[in-house]
Design an enzyme around this catalytic site. Structure first.
Site, PDB file in Angstrom:
ATOM      1  N   THR A  34      80.024  79.315   7.925  1.00  0.00           N
ATOM      2  CA  THR A  34      80.149  80.761   8.106  1.00  0.00           C
ATOM      3  C   THR A  34      81.622  81.183   8.203  1.00  0.00           C
ATOM      4  O   THR A  34      81.994  82.193   7.599  1.00  0.00           O
ATOM      5  CB  THR A  34      79.324  81.233   9.319  1.00  0.00           C
ATOM      6  OG1 THR A  34      77.947  80.903   9.079  1.00  0.00           O
ATOM      7  CG2 THR A  34      79.444  82.732   9.528  1.00  0.00           C
ATOM      8  N   GLU A  42      87.130  88.236   3.407  1.00  0.00           N
ATOM      9  CA  GLU A  42      88.416  88.874   3.702  1.00  0.00           C
ATOM     10  C   GLU A  42      89.376  88.749   2.525  1.00  0.00           C
ATOM     11  O   GLU A  42      90.034  89.719   2.140  1.00  0.00           O
ATOM     12  CB  GLU A  42      89.042  88.261   4.961  1.00  0.00           C
ATOM     13  CG  GLU A  42      88.355  88.692   6.233  1.00  0.00           C
ATOM     14  CD  GLU A  42      89.311  88.750   7.404  1.00  0.00           C
ATOM     15  OE1 GLU A  42      90.218  89.607   7.383  1.00  0.00           O
ATOM     16  OE2 GLU A  42      89.162  87.935   8.324  1.00  0.00           O
ATOM     17  N   HIS A  68      75.049  85.884   7.097  1.00  0.00           N
ATOM     18  CA  HIS A  68      75.060  84.644   6.309  1.00  0.00           C
ATOM     19  C   HIS A  68      73.597  84.222   6.238  1.00  0.00           C
ATOM     20  O   HIS A  68      73.062  83.683   7.200  1.00  0.00           O
ATOM     21  CB  HIS A  68      75.933  83.587   6.993  1.00  0.00           C
ATOM     22  CG  HIS A  68      76.226  82.415   6.138  1.00  0.00           C
ATOM     23  ND1 HIS A  68      77.074  81.407   6.549  1.00  0.00           N
ATOM     24  CD2 HIS A  68      75.793  82.060   4.897  1.00  0.00           C
ATOM     25  CE1 HIS A  68      77.149  80.492   5.597  1.00  0.00           C
ATOM     26  NE2 HIS A  68      76.374  80.860   4.585  1.00  0.00           N
TER      27      HIS A  68
END
Length: 129
Positions: A34, A42, A68
């Site tokens: 994750t 990002e 996720h």
């Protein structure tokens, strides 16, 4: 390029031992971590708008709401697609979708702020005293 809604980005990363949950300390399995999913989201967002920023400016992540939803094993590739959906002053809001070769693995909303790189670095350094 102008900083406005509609800017899209796409980045991919191969799942290797280096970015598994087991290696990154976010779990015990050899699947895409994750934290690696977060980093990919990002990176996709900041790189998508980088060409539209003024010289000496950058962006920093300030908020992330990310799901996720499916595992990706070593050897597959995870791709993130981003779209800039709102520009409010210096605040940028992105929608992100992540998938591997078999389908969706996550998605969410990411906020970034446009900053002056030198001022931001000076502010961080000032914390040292």
């Amino acid at each position: 390029m102008k900083l406005e809604t509609g800017i899209c980005g796409e980045q991919s990363v191969s799942v290797t031992q280096q970015n598994t949950a087991k290696t990154m300390g976010s779990g015990t399995l050899d699947v895409f971590a994750t934290p690696a999913l977060v980093a990919l989201a990002e990176k996709t967002c900041w790189m998508s708008v980088a060409p539209a920023l003024e010289e000496g400016s950058g962006t920093v992540g300030t908020k992330l709401e990310l799901e996720h939803t499916a595992p990706t094993p070593v050897g597959m590739t995870v791709t993130c697609r981003s779209q800039l959906v709102a520009v409010e002053g210096r605040k940028l809001t992105f929608k992100v979708e992540l998938q591997d070769e078999k389908g969706a693995v996550g998605g969410g909303i990411h906020e970034r702020f446009v900053i002056n790189d030198a001022k931001f670095a000076a502010k961080a350094e000032a914390k040292k005293g």
